[in-house]
Design a protein around this motif. Structure first.
Motif, short mmCIF file in Angstrom:
data_model
loop_
_atom_site.label_atom_id
_atom_site.label_comp_id
_atom_site.label_asym_id
_atom_site.label_seq_id
_atom_site.Cartn_x
_atom_site.Cartn_y
_atom_site.Cartn_z
N LEU A 5 0.75 -1.03 -0.03
CA LEU A 5 0.02 0.00 -0.08
C LEU A 5 0.86 1.16 0.05
CD1 LEU A 5 -2.74 -0.75 2.65
CD2 LEU A 5 -3.04 -0.82 0.42
N VAL A 7 0.88 4.42 1.40
CA VAL A 7 0.04 5.10 2.31
C VAL A 7 0.87 6.27 2.95
CG1 VAL A 7 -1.63 3.15 2.75
CG2 VAL A 7 0.59 3.55 3.97
N TYR A 12 -0.69 3.76 8.91
CA TYR A 12 -0.26 2.51 9.18
C TYR A 12 -0.52 2.00 10.74
CZ TYR A 12 4.07 4.52 10.44
OH TYR A 12 5.15 5.42 11.19
N LEU A 55 5.44 -1.27 2.65
CA LEU A 55 4.05 -1.12 3.14
C LEU A 55 3.27 -2.26 2.81
CD1 LEU A 55 3.88 2.77 2.49
CD2 LEU A 55 4.21 1.80 4.72
N THR A 57 -0.22 -5.00 3.99
CA THR A 57 -1.40 -5.27 4.89
C THR A 57 -1.30 -6.76 5.28
OG1 THR A 57 -2.71 -3.40 3.92
CG2 THR A 57 -3.90 -5.39 5.28
N LYS A 61 -4.30 -5.33 9.12
CA LYS A 61 -3.55 -4.62 9.70
C LYS A 61 -2.47 -4.04 8.69
CE LYS A 61 -5.20 -5.21 13.98
NZ LYS A 61 -6.14 -4.17 14.44
N ARG A 62 -2.56 -2.70 8.72
CA ARG A 62 -1.46 -2.06 7.81
C ARG A 62 -0.12 -1.80 8.52
NH1 ARG A 62 -5.26 3.02 7.68
NH2 ARG A 62 -5.31 2.33 9.51
N LYS A 64 4.16 -1.09 8.46
CA LYS A 64 5.40 -0.26 7.68
C LYS A 64 6.44 -1.13 8.09
CE LYS A 64 7.84 4.14 7.83
NZ LYS A 64 8.02 5.19 8.47
#
Length: 212
Positions: A5, A7, A12, A55, A57, A61-62, A64
């Protein structure tokens, strides 16, 4: 794992520091590049600690991931305690075709991890790289498994060139990190954000001294 992602820095749920350690030339940088990119590139040895950010998922949960590479410093004995500080996961790499790189993991690298790692529950995984060169193998899979069991490490063999099990290496490591409450607490972006916001509100209302 879900797809990567793109983002913002605050978008995150958890931020984890991952280390790659091992002798020069075992393929640490190649493993890193194989994981973060869609293709394999030959890397010339580099000087100065390097890191890449991934990055992604996992289970909604996101995450880093800041993945640190020794980038040649290990050749000069220049890794310091700051390199290990705060690591949530450590990948110890050896070359299955060079037996000395395997011996050095037990004689040198495992001892450094024990000495400098500041997270007692940090997850470690032992990785035997270059299994695509099976005819040149100098370390058996069984020997790798035995060393991992001795030090309570996870274990995998992989090939950065063919990308065989490279993603599994990071996946296994991340899933284990997500199972450890203390590592989740230390990697929580939500908690850090709440603390910073609380300090800002407190300072704006009562002055800079109240949250010290």
């Amino acid at each position: 794992m879900g797809s990567s992602l793109k983002v913002g820095n605050n978008s995150y749920d958890y931020s984890f520091k991952i280390l790659l350690i091992g002798d020069s030339g075992v393929g640490k940088s190649s493993i890193l590049l194989s994981f973060i990119s869609n293709s394999f590139y030959h890397l010339n040895p580099t000087i100065g600690v390097d890191f890449k950010i991934k990055l992604l998922t996992v289970n909604g949960k996101r995450l880093k991931l800041t993945i640190w590479d020794t980038a040649g410093q290990e050749r000069f004995g220049m890794l310091t305690s700051s390199y290990y500080r705060g690591a949530h996961g450590i990948i110890l790499v050896y070359d299955v075709t060079r037996r000395e790189t395997f011996a050095n993991l037990s004689d040198t690298w495992a001892k450094e991890v024990e000495l400098y790692s500041t997270n007692p529950e940090c997850i470690k995984i032992l990785v035997g790289n270059k299994v695509d060169r099976e005819s040149e193998r100098a370390v058996t899979r069984e020997e790798g498994m035995a060393l991992a069991q001795e030090h309570k490490f996870l274990f995998l063999e992989c090939s950065a060139r063919t990308r065989e099990t490279v993603r599994q290496c990071f996946r296994d490591l991340i899933y284990k990190i997500l199972e450890v409450p203390s590592l989740l607490e230390k990697g929580s972006a939500v908690v850090k954000s709440q603390i910073l916001n609380q300090q800002k509100v407190c300072q704006a209302t009562h002055g800079s001294g109240c949250c010290s």
